[in-house]
Design an enzyme around this catalytic site. Sequence first.
Site, PDB file in Angstrom:
ATOM      1  N   ARG A  49       0.837  -1.198   0.000  1.00 54.19           N
ATOM      2  CA  ARG A  49       0.000   0.000   0.000  1.00 54.19           C
ATOM      3  C   ARG A  49       0.874   1.252   0.000  1.00 54.19           C
ATOM      4  O   ARG A  49       2.094   1.155   0.126  1.00 54.19           O
ATOM      5  CB  ARG A  49      -0.923  -0.006   1.232  1.00 54.19           C
ATOM      6  CG  ARG A  49      -0.130  -0.314   2.516  1.00 54.19           C
ATOM      7  CD  ARG A  49      -0.687   0.270   3.744  1.00 54.19           C
ATOM      8  NE  ARG A  49      -0.633   1.723   3.715  1.00 54.19           N
ATOM      9  CZ  ARG A  49       0.464   2.430   3.949  1.00 54.19           C
ATOM     10  NH1 ARG A  49       1.627   1.860   4.217  1.00 54.19           N
ATOM     11  NH2 ARG A  49       0.426   3.753   3.901  1.00 54.19           N
ATOM     12  N   GLY A  50       0.202   2.437  -0.053  1.00 50.42           N
ATOM     13  CA  GLY A  50       0.935   3.705  -0.098  1.00 50.42           C
ATOM     14  C   GLY A  50       1.089   4.104  -1.557  1.00 50.42           C
ATOM     15  O   GLY A  50       1.465   3.287  -2.401  1.00 50.42           O
ATOM     16  N   ALA A  51       0.780   5.372  -1.865  1.00 46.76           N
ATOM     17  CA  ALA A  51       0.668   5.778  -3.274  1.00 46.76           C
ATOM     18  C   ALA A  51       1.923   5.490  -4.113  1.00 46.76           C
ATOM     19  O   ALA A  51       1.825   4.811  -5.148  1.00 46.76           O
ATOM     20  CB  ALA A  51       0.269   7.248  -3.340  1.00 46.76           C
ATOM     21  N   ARG A  86      -7.266  -0.197  -6.953  1.00 47.93           N
ATOM     22  CA  ARG A  86      -7.398   0.938  -6.024  1.00 47.93           C
ATOM     23  C   ARG A  86      -7.441   2.206  -6.870  1.00 47.93           C
ATOM     24  O   ARG A  86      -6.415   2.668  -7.374  1.00 47.93           O
ATOM     25  CB  ARG A  86      -6.226   0.954  -5.017  1.00 47.93           C
ATOM     26  CG  ARG A  86      -6.234  -0.295  -4.135  1.00 47.93           C
ATOM     27  CD  ARG A  86      -5.552  -0.081  -2.818  1.00 47.93           C
ATOM     28  NE  ARG A  86      -6.279   0.798  -1.936  1.00 47.93           N
ATOM     29  CZ  ARG A  86      -5.733   1.376  -0.863  1.00 47.93           C
ATOM     30  NH1 ARG A  86      -4.454   1.186  -0.578  1.00 47.93           N
ATOM     31  NH2 ARG A  86      -6.450   2.157  -0.075  1.00 47.93           N
ATOM     32  N   GLN A 190      -3.142   2.401   9.930  1.00 47.95           N
ATOM     33  CA  GLN A 190      -1.797   2.542   9.357  1.00 47.95           C
ATOM     34  C   GLN A 190      -0.885   3.364  10.270  1.00 47.95           C
ATOM     35  O   GLN A 190       0.329   3.150  10.302  1.00 47.95           O
ATOM     36  CB  GLN A 190      -1.868   3.214   7.973  1.00 47.95           C
ATOM     37  CG  GLN A 190      -2.469   2.345   6.880  1.00 47.95           C
ATOM     38  CD  GLN A 190      -3.962   2.554   6.739  1.00 47.95           C
ATOM     39  OE1 GLN A 190      -4.653   2.884   7.711  1.00 47.95           O
ATOM     40  NE2 GLN A 190      -4.494   2.354   5.543  1.00 47.95           N
ATOM     41  N   ASP A 231      -2.447  10.997  -2.165  1.00 47.70           N
ATOM     42  CA  ASP A 231      -2.688   9.923  -3.137  1.00 47.70           C
ATOM     43  C   ASP A 231      -2.973  10.450  -4.534  1.00 47.70           C
ATOM     44  O   ASP A 231      -2.751   9.751  -5.527  1.00 47.70           O
ATOM     45  CB  ASP A 231      -3.829   9.021  -2.667  1.00 47.70           C
ATOM     46  CG  ASP A 231      -3.325   8.117  -1.551  1.00 47.70           C
ATOM     47  OD1 ASP A 231      -3.211   8.599  -0.411  1.00 47.70           O
ATOM     48  OD2 ASP A 231      -2.978   6.951  -1.847  1.00 47.70           O
ATOM     49  N   ASN A 241      -6.119  12.361   0.158  1.00 47.49           N
ATOM     50  CA  ASN A 241      -5.248  11.570   1.036  1.00 47.49           C
ATOM     51  C   ASN A 241      -6.137  10.763   1.975  1.00 47.49           C
ATOM     52  O   ASN A 241      -7.378  10.856   1.919  1.00 47.49           O
ATOM     53  CB  ASN A 241      -4.296  12.494   1.815  1.00 47.49           C
ATOM     54  CG  ASN A 241      -3.209  11.699   2.538  1.00 47.49           C
ATOM     55  OD1 ASN A 241      -2.560  10.848   1.928  1.00 47.49           O
ATOM     56  ND2 ASN A 241      -3.019  11.938   3.824  1.00 47.49           N
ATOM     57  N   LYS A 242      -5.522   9.977   2.815  1.00 52.23           N
ATOM     58  CA  LYS A 242      -6.239   9.074   3.722  1.00 52.23           C
ATOM     59  C   LYS A 242      -7.402   9.769   4.421  1.00 52.23           C
ATOM     60  O   LYS A 242      -7.275  10.913   4.855  1.00 52.23           O
ATOM     61  CB  LYS A 242      -5.239   8.528   4.747  1.00 52.23           C
ATOM     62  CG  LYS A 242      -5.788   7.586   5.783  1.00 52.23           C
ATOM     63  CD  LYS A 242      -6.589   6.432   5.218  1.00 52.23           C
ATOM     64  CE  LYS A 242      -5.832   5.608   4.211  1.00 52.23           C
ATOM     65  NZ  LYS A 242      -6.746   4.699   3.438  1.00 52.23           N
TER      66      LYS A 242
HETATM   67  O1  MRU Z   1      -4.899   3.185   2.011  1.00 51.81           O
HETATM   68  P1  MRU Z   1      -3.430   3.424   2.061  1.00 51.81           P
HETATM   69  O2  MRU Z   1      -2.789   2.889   3.286  1.00 51.81           O
HETATM   70  O3  MRU Z   1      -2.731   2.974   0.794  1.00 51.81           O
HETATM   71  O4  MRU Z   1      -3.332   5.001   2.117  1.00 51.81           O
HETATM   72  C1  MRU Z   1      -2.079   5.620   2.150  1.00 51.81           C
HETATM   73  C2  MRU Z   1      -2.153   7.080   2.332  1.00 51.81           C
HETATM   74  O5  MRU Z   1      -3.199   7.683   2.338  1.00 51.81           O
HETATM   75  C3  MRU Z   1      -0.861   7.802   2.383  1.00 51.81           C
HETATM   76  O6  MRU Z   1      -0.981   8.939   3.172  1.00 51.81           O
HETATM   77  C4  MRU Z   1      -0.523   8.232   0.957  1.00 51.81           C
HETATM   78  O7  MRU Z   1      -0.541   7.125   0.094  1.00 51.81           O
HETATM   79  C5  MRU Z   1       0.756   8.878   0.883  1.00 51.81           C
HETATM   80  S1  MRU Z   1       2.027   7.653   0.857  1.00 51.81           S
HETATM   81  C6  MRU Z   1       3.494   8.201   0.845  1.00 51.81           C
END
Ligand code: MRU
Length: 341
Positions: A49-51, A86, A190, A231, A241-242
């Site tokens: 996970r993570g963008a 996603r 997270q 994201d 973002n999250k």
């Molecule tokens: O759902 P996730 O855990 O993939 O979400 C991640 C986030 O929202 C992070 O803040 C975002 O991807 C930035 S990652 C460097």
Amino acid sequence: MMETYRPIEVLAGRGIRVLDQTALPHSERYLELRTVADLCEAIQRLQVRGAPLLGLCGIAGMAVAASEDASDSGLQIAAERISATRPTAVDLGAGVRRALAAALTTATDGRSERLWTLANEVTVAQRAVDEALAAHGAPLLQGAGAVLTHCNTGALATGGRGTALAVIDEAWRAGHIDRVFATETRPLLQGARLTTCELQKLGIPCTLLPDSAVASLLESGAAGAVVTGADRIAMNGDTANKIGTYGIALAAREHGVPFFIAAPTTTIDPGAGDRRAIPIEFRASEEVGGYGETRWSPEGTEAYNPAFDVTPARFISAIVTELGVAKPPFDVSLRGLLESG
Ligand code: MRU
């Protein structure tokens, strides 16, 4: 500079090895993803996970696809399937499209090798991007004292040093900050599971707080700045973002606390003019009514569970990228940054 985890390893020709992030912090378990189906499942379950890391997965996933079926139609089907896992993180679809374009300009029997090479190159390049981003962002935190962050944006989210967490680490090493407040980040935790571990490994003092305590924390004056990742960033600066990021930005504005976004330029979507063009991923109700095997709501409880929200550009003080810092008005500064790259 220290990377706390290696969340991805490209096993050229064989598959991708990823750290199963759902098992952290209790165990460091690795998965070998050898098929497109394996990869899609790992992405949907947030094992990876993570963008920016999803961007790498998009490219490596297309290398896996080319090893399974390198025909034009085989690759196009795989591209759609991986991109759909996603929808909010722009890096995933962009990585897939980049790999598809590279494959389609290569003879069929050379496609698999071409994409494995690309996956390796991009994995290495991400580390340099994260370092540059950290260097540009750290000075913004001078004098902040403590900083608040949300979700997880460290090595686990990029495969390099991270985005917001790399900025925080650089600022800590420069003596600009003395503590990080990390939100729990409901419902998938997270912050509580991943960011706390990364901060411990980096040796940075960390205080965990429930998401619901953010407004009270910012009102108290205990945090002098907020830094989060992103994201997808629209060309006017609206930033996905999250889930919960928007509420943090509102509280930060009310209490006069600067709110920064840190993300590589790959997270800026030239095709999105503003928030209306950002697709939001909604996830299963079960994620809110319990965690893992533990259930606290009655079976069948319906939940509102968007994985992301969009913070309007007017609440953002600056957007840090590897090419420099964009300040409002973002429609001008983001375009300038992209053109400079
Ligand atoms: O759902 P996730 O855990 O993939 O979400 C991640 C986030 O929202 C992070 O803040 C975002 O991807 C930035 S990652 C460097």
